[in-house]
Scaffold this active site. Structure first.
Site, PDB file in Angstrom:
ATOM      1  N   LEU A  21       0.939  -1.352  -0.001  1.00 17.87           N
ATOM      2  CA  LEU A  21       0.039  -0.241   0.090  1.00 17.87           C
ATOM      3  C   LEU A  21       0.943   1.235  -0.041  1.00 17.87           C
ATOM      4  O   LEU A  21       1.743   1.324   0.952  1.00 17.87           O
ATOM      5  CB  LEU A  21      -0.911  -0.036   1.418  1.00 17.87           C
ATOM      6  CG  LEU A  21      -1.817  -1.027   1.415  1.00 17.87           C
ATOM      7  CD1 LEU A  21      -2.257  -1.036   2.780  1.00 17.87           C
ATOM      8  CD2 LEU A  21      -3.152  -0.958   0.243  1.00 17.87           C
ATOM      9  N   HIS A  22       0.721   2.109  -1.014  1.00 18.39           N
ATOM     10  CA  HIS A  22       1.353   3.364  -0.999  1.00 18.39           C
ATOM     11  C   HIS A  22       0.907   4.510  -1.472  1.00 18.39           C
ATOM     12  O   HIS A  22       1.326   5.775  -1.578  1.00 18.39           O
ATOM     13  CB  HIS A  22       2.785   3.226  -1.581  1.00 18.39           C
ATOM     14  CG  HIS A  22       2.768   3.109  -2.846  1.00 18.39           C
ATOM     15  ND1 HIS A  22       2.355   2.221  -3.824  1.00 18.39           N
ATOM     16  CD2 HIS A  22       3.026   3.893  -3.888  1.00 18.39           C
ATOM     17  CE1 HIS A  22       2.200   2.300  -5.065  1.00 18.39           C
ATOM     18  NE2 HIS A  22       2.615   3.396  -5.343  1.00 18.39           N
ATOM     19  N   ARG A  23      -0.320   4.556  -2.005  1.00 19.46           N
ATOM     20  CA  ARG A  23      -1.206   5.608  -2.792  1.00 19.46           C
ATOM     21  C   ARG A  23      -1.836   6.160  -1.512  1.00 19.46           C
ATOM     22  O   ARG A  23      -2.281   5.985  -0.425  1.00 19.46           O
ATOM     23  CB  ARG A  23      -2.432   5.062  -3.673  1.00 19.46           C
ATOM     24  CG  ARG A  23      -1.974   4.014  -4.619  1.00 19.46           C
ATOM     25  CD  ARG A  23      -2.402   4.881  -6.056  1.00 19.46           C
ATOM     26  NE  ARG A  23      -1.131   5.344  -6.759  1.00 19.46           N
ATOM     27  CZ  ARG A  23      -0.482   4.128  -7.438  1.00 19.46           C
ATOM     28  NH1 ARG A  23      -0.758   2.969  -7.328  1.00 19.46           N
ATOM     29  NH2 ARG A  23       0.593   4.520  -8.333  1.00 19.46           N
TER      30      ARG A  23
END
Ligand code: UDP
Length: 361
Positions: free
Chosen positions: A208-210
């Site tokens: 997860l990085h957005r």
């Protein structure tokens, strides 16, 4: 033909590697083509940059602009200023950009303003979501690109809708998948495989990085707690992106199943994906790789610029709520693995097609 290749962030390194190989192959066959590799320095952590150069045998960049992080405008502006000097000192016939990061857009603008032709690899994909910085980068880049290389006929159609001359649109396949095929026999298990007692097809990979998932700490924590509960005994390996790590800080989450690890190198990460039970992610590139490897993928986003990963591949678009993930993951557990195929021309030869076409320009 003298080409300047631009690369700046993790997904760029994976996309530029096979393009360099294809150029070098042509050089060995006697073609007059040369390249200069420019790293903008957008990603500079060892884990996100150097490891990929080493593992994918990408030559040391001829120039590193070392822009590092900053706000959207700071980073884009810094890349433009540095790349303008780079191009003035090292003139070329064509600038080739890949993907949809700030380096892609910034360098395309600078090249075009110096009347240098621009080639965009992965042109035409659209999520329709203008809250994503990447969507703005895609639209701006494609509005000034000369040669468009697409991963799907849908991406080509998007460009036609924008009025692009069909003679400049080339559906060539997917360079990210070139890298995957070139490295599948080199992938290997990470050092924590035994320590975590991982078993093939019995763990989940999470990335997860957005901003939509990670920028609000409380909703990120809720998501992680929900995934931890949903995993129901299956281990969840979570290579944590620096952006996500910075948000969580020192928060103690007391998770039972989720195991935090550093961002993985390409060869370990592909091994982890290939042997996993399923993947939960908000990455675009990973939904392409899972499609080719036939691994079920749950994308924590409301939209995707890669719809073929859903219609043909293994990707399920979840949205960003844990409730929706629980529902869709539960259905998957009941109904088993869904049938999937590989999109047209995702055959490992996209980079060679690109260089063949550029040599005819
Ligand atoms: N990747 C990797 N190690 C990781 C996470 C991702 O090698 O720990 C690779 C992944 O397989 C894919 C690329 O990095 O090829 C995608 O990067 P990212 O998710 O940062 O970008 P996006 O696809 O969202 O643009």
């Amino acid at each position: 033909m003298k080409i300047t290749l631009v690369t700046g962030a993790r997904p760029n390194f994976i996309k530029i590697a096979p393009i360099i190989k294809a150029i070098e192959k042509k050089q060995n066959e006697g073609a007059t083509i040369s390249y200069r590799l420019v790293h903008t320095g957008q990603h500079y952590d060892k884990n996100l940059s150097d490891t990929f150069f080493e593992e994918l045998n990408i030559p040391k960049p001829n120039s590193n602009l070392e822009v590092k992080s900053g706000s959207q405008a700071e980073q884009t502006g810094a890349i433009m200023i540095a790349f303008e000097k780079e191009l003035q000192q090292n003139p070329c016939d064509l600038v080739l950009v890949v993907g949809d990061v700030n380096s892609t857009m910034a360098c395309a603008i600078v090249a075009k303003k110096q009347n240098i032709k621009v080639a965009h690899v992965e042109a035409g994909i659209r999520s329709g979501d203008m809250t994503m910085p990447e969507e703005i980068n895609r639209i701006v880049t494609d509005s000034i690109t000369d040669y468009f290389f697409t991963t799907s006929t849908l991406a080509s159609e998007n460009l036609l809708k924008y009025g692009v001359d069909p003679a400049n649109i080339h559906f060539v396949g997917n360079v990210m998948i070139d890298t995957l095929y070139q490295n599948l026999d080199r992938i290997f298990e990470p050092i924590f495989w035994n320590e975590f007692e991982l078993e093939t097809r019995n763990y989940i990979i999470l990335t997860l990085h957005r901003p939509s998932n990670v920028d609000q700490e409380q909703s990120l924590i809720k998501l992680l707690q929900g995934i931890d509960k949903m995993a129901d005994g299956k281990k969840v390996i979570f290579p944590i992106h620096p952006r996500t790590k910075a948000i969580l800080g020192e928060t103690n989450l007391e998770l039972k199943n989720i195991l935090f690890v550093e961002p993985q190198g390409y060869l370990n990460f592909m091994y982890l994906i290939k042997n996993s039970f399923a993947v939960i992610t908000d990455s675009g590139g990973i939904s392409e790789e899972t499609t080719v490897m036939g691994i079920p993928c749950f994308t924590m986003r409301n939209n995707t610029e890669r719809p073929e990963t859903q219609s043909i591949g293994t990707n399920t678009l979840v949205g960003t709520s844990i409730e929706n993930l629980e529902k869709l993951f539960g259905e998957f557990l009941k109904n088993g693995k869904r049938k999937a195929g590989i999109p047209e021309l995702w055959d490992g030869k996209a980079s060679e097609r690109i260089i063949d076409i550029l040599l005819q320009k």
